[in-house]
Write a protein that holds these residues in place. Structure first.
Motif, PDB file in Angstrom:
ATOM      1  N   VAL A  38       0.895  -1.406   0.147  1.00 32.20           N
ATOM      2  CA  VAL A  38       0.060  -0.764   0.326  1.00 32.20           C
ATOM      3  C   VAL A  38       0.955   1.344  -0.205  1.00 32.20           C
ATOM      4  N   VAL A  39       2.226   1.526   1.062  1.00 31.63           N
ATOM      5  CA  VAL A  39       2.608   2.536   0.548  1.00 31.63           C
ATOM      6  C   VAL A  39       3.309   2.456   0.023  1.00 31.63           C
ATOM      7  N   ARG A  40       4.506   1.665  -0.782  1.00 29.80           N
ATOM      8  CA  ARG A  40       5.378   1.533  -1.788  1.00 29.80           C
ATOM      9  C   ARG A  40       4.612   1.616  -3.126  1.00 29.80           C
ATOM     10  N   LEU A  41       3.017   1.738  -3.251  1.00 34.67           N
ATOM     11  CA  LEU A  41       2.632   1.557  -4.241  1.00 34.67           C
ATOM     12  C   LEU A  41       1.391   3.237  -4.153  1.00 34.67           C
ATOM     13  N   GLY A  42       1.646   3.614  -3.517  1.00 38.39           N
ATOM     14  CA  GLY A  42       1.293   5.278  -3.429  1.00 38.39           C
ATOM     15  C   GLY A  42      -0.541   5.028  -3.245  1.00 38.39           C
ATOM     16  N   LEU A 179      -4.636 -11.549 -10.350  1.00 34.48           N
ATOM     17  CA  LEU A 179      -4.370 -10.213 -10.925  1.00 34.48           C
ATOM     18  C   LEU A 179      -3.468 -10.299 -11.029  1.00 34.48           C
ATOM     19  N   THR A 180      -5.162  -9.177 -10.452  1.00 25.77           N
ATOM     20  CA  THR A 180      -4.613  -7.905  -9.608  1.00 25.77           C
ATOM     21  C   THR A 180      -3.378  -8.094  -8.630  1.00 25.77           C
ATOM     22  N   ALA A 185       2.150  -6.122  -6.857  1.00 22.50           N
ATOM     23  CA  ALA A 185       3.831  -6.726  -6.015  1.00 22.50           C
ATOM     24  C   ALA A 185       4.576  -6.738  -7.221  1.00 22.50           C
ATOM     25  N   VAL A 186       3.829  -7.238  -8.311  1.00 25.28           N
ATOM     26  CA  VAL A 186       5.347  -6.127  -8.992  1.00 25.28           C
ATOM     27  C   VAL A 186       5.985  -4.635  -9.349  1.00 25.28           C
TER      28      VAL A 186
END
Length: 246
Positions: A38-42, A179-180, A185-186
């Motif tokens: 959540v944090v890394r994806l913004g 898939l989501t 993750a990637v």
């Protein structure tokens, strides 16, 4: 809507792409992984508040005791901070800036850049074609248009976060939680890689044209056009990352 409540309302929809009940036995580890995404994806921007502890614990299927252990780790890593008072809660801290480029590069040193980019391309090209082929609901189409529009006026400092939300919106529209989750993750790893290279205005302009062509193809039901637009877009990003990092 204030920044303090920015994660509520429409923002809650964004979190469904990542937050899901964890499996018994690894509750702490899996909950930590998901909140890190959540944090890394913004999905919750710097300065915004994470959902309340009760809500996070419910979404993750863990006790509040376990959740507090997770949040303690995130605070110790400098990723979030706790604020007290009426408008208190757990807030996301700003990410490392250019001055910390050395630390960013150390963080991604173990990443196999080629493998990450290949996997990302397979997921994204497939997702784009599938969305166009099966068609979107009215709500999905509206969310995709809105996500695209939000990238148009994004300040440079917030562009990559909004770009992430556009791509994640498309992945969600496939209707496959698996898939989501794999894409989230990637993409988190891709964002770490992107943080190690400069933000180039020319590239952003090019990306915006590609985004527009991609969304137009998906909404028109043109599966081939959607796949080709996404393939070209991913190739451009891959070229930049390989050029700077390998």
């Amino acid at each position: 809507m204030t920044r303090e409540t920015g994660a509520a309302g429409a923002g809650e929809d964004r979190l469904t792409a990542v937050l899901r009940p964890v499996r018994a036995g690894n509750g702490f580890e899996e909950a930590l992984e998901q909140i890190l995404q959540v944090v890394r994806l913004g999905l919750v921007a710097a300065g915004e508040r994470l959902p309340a502890e009760r809500e996070l614990a419910r979404r993750l299927g863990i006790s509040r005791v376990t959740l507090r252990e997770v949040l303690k780790v995130l605070r110790e890593q400098g990723l979030v901070e706790a604020r007290r008072g009426r408008y208190g809660g757990t807030f996301v801290r700003p990410r490392a800036d250019a001055a910390d480029e050395g630390e960013l590069r150390r963080r991604v040193a173990g990443a196999d850049v080629d493998d990450v980019l290949r996997f990302r391309g397979v997921l994204e090209v497939g997702a784009a074609g599938l969305c166009a082929q099966q068609g979107l609901t009215g709500r999905q189409a509206a969310r995709l248009r809105e996500a695209l529009e939000r990238t148009h006026d994004a300040p440079p400092a917030d562009y990559r976060r909004r770009d992430t939300l556009l791509h994640l919106t498309l992945a969600e529209s496939c209707g496959s939680p698996t898939l989501t989750a794999q894409y989230a993750a990637v993409r988190a790893t891709v964002n770490d890689l992107l943080d190690c290279i400069p933000l180039l205005v020319r590239n952003l302009e090019h990306s915006q044209r590609q985004h527009a062509a991609l969304v137009a193809a998906v909404l028109a039901g043109d599966a081939h056009g959607a796949r080709e637009a996404m393939r070209e877009h991913c190739a451009g990003t891959a070229a930049l990352l390989r050029g700077f990092l390998t």
